[in-house]
Design an enzyme around this catalytic site. Structure first.
Site, PDB file in Angstrom:
ATOM      1  CD  GLU A  55      -2.096  -7.255   3.552  1.00  0.00           C
ATOM      2  OE1 GLU A  55      -1.877  -6.140   3.038  1.00  0.00           O
ATOM      3  OE2 GLU A  55      -2.453  -7.389   4.731  1.00  0.00           O
ATOM      4  N   GLY A 110       0.642  -5.009   1.124  1.00  0.00           N
ATOM      5  CA  GLY A 110      -0.586  -5.098   0.338  1.00  0.00           C
ATOM      6  C   GLY A 110      -0.397  -5.864  -0.955  1.00  0.00           C
ATOM      7  CD  GLU A 113       2.030  -5.271   6.008  1.00  0.00           C
ATOM      8  OE1 GLU A 113       2.842  -6.157   6.333  1.00  0.00           O
ATOM      9  OE2 GLU A 113       1.246  -5.376   5.053  1.00  0.00           O
ATOM     10  CB  ALA A 171      -0.889  -0.010   1.236  1.00  0.00           C
TER      11      ALA A 171
END
Ligand SMILES: C/C=C/C(=O)SCCNC(=O)CCNC(=O)[C@H](O)C(C)(C)COP(=O)(O)OP(=O)(O)OC[C@H]1O[C@@H](n2cnc3c(N)ncnc32)[C@H](O)[C@@H]1OP(=O)(O)O
Length: 258
Positions: A111, A108, A131, A63
């Site tokens: 993910e 992300g 993260e 992200a």
């Protein structure tokens, strides 16, 4: 679309995340466009979708840290929901989605790959959930899907330590189905998508639904889910043609999706 490229090749849809200057990092615009792209897939003719990243270095490097750096508690929760809604859409998408992971798949990006049905990667791919090294938890499903895919212990190790793993270890732990030289990845993904697209589309969709829904419940209830979807296939023209072709010792020319 500013950051998503889409093309349909026969019965296969190919989505390319196209933000190479940020290694295809996911900001709110990319996520919105990704969801819109799936909404626009022609479900009458597309029987499998491939998702990959632009360039030869990164699938998705996570992200967007720049966007996230300014978020408040409530904005962070909302951003997590935005990502989770898109990735859940992919996970529940009626037809199979193949991730062709062409490089970094971090945070992300990992993910996103885990929301797909099948993960193929190139030999330069790197996976991780970094993260906790940024002061946050995984926020687009990584705490849930990684544990379900590679096992709780390995998931906890990767998330707690922020360790990255390369393609060969990703294969070993079951995070990816197969590894290819970078120049062969898309060809392999399109070949697999083509094989899926040649099978009976209703049966393929029902198989995805049975697996997804069955995993959410106990075995006896899951088998009832399968029985109903299995039974439904016997009122399709494709089932009649598929079994007739076998008995007549010939190949099915093309399943009609009905
Ligand atoms: C809910 C989800 C949460 C998350 O996903 S948290 C974020 C998880 N991802 C990460 O922590 C990875 C962050 N990126 C990196 O660690 C590095 O990148 C790489 C190891 C992937 C590659 O390093 P190198 O080859 O040195 O390239 P570079 O110069 O760092 O990156 C090229 C450009 O891409 C931008 N970029 C890379 N990742 C992100 C990101 N996740 N968010 C925003 N921008 C990113 C950089 O800033 C830079 O841009 P410029 O050239 O303008 O400085």
């Amino acid at each position: 679309m500013e950051f998503i490229l889409y093309e349909q090749k026969g019965n296969v849809g190919i989505i390319t995340l196209n933000r190479p200057k940020a290694l295809n990092a996911l900001n709110s615009v990319v996520l919105k466009e990704l969801g819109q792209t799936f909404d626009a897939v022609d479900m009458e003719t597309v029987r499998a979708v491939i998702i990959t990243g632009a360039g030869e270095k990164s699938f998705v490097a996570g992200a967007d840290i720049g966007e996230m750096s300014a978020l408040t508690k409530s904005m962070g929760e909302e951003f997590g929901k935005v990502g989770n809604d898109v990735f859940r859409k992919i996970e529940l998408f009626p037809i199979p989605v193949i991730a062709a992971i062409n490089g970094f798949a971090l945070g992300g990006g990992c993910e996103l790959a885990m929301s797909c049905d099948i993960r193929l990667c190139s030999d330069n791919a790197v996976f991780g959930q970094p993260e906790t090294g940024l002061g946050i938890t995984p926020g687009f499903g990584g705490t849930q899907r990684l544990a379900r895919i590679v096992g709780v212990g390995k998931a906890k190790e990767l998330i707690y330590t922020c360790s990255n793993i390369k393609a060969d270890e990703a294969l070993r732990v079951g995070l990816v189905n197969a590894v290819y030289p970078l120049g062969e990845l898309m060809e392999a993904a399109e070949k697999m998508a083509g094989k899926i697209a040649r099978n009976a589309p209703i049966a393929v969709r029902a198989s995805k639904q049975a697996i997804n829904e069955g995993l959410q419940t106990d075995m006896d209830s899951a088998l009832v889910i399968e029985e109903k979807l299995f039974g439904n296939c016997f009122e399709t023209e494709d089932q009649k043609e598929g079994m007739k072709a076998f008995l007549e010792k010939r190949k099915v020319d093309k399943y009609l999706n009905r």
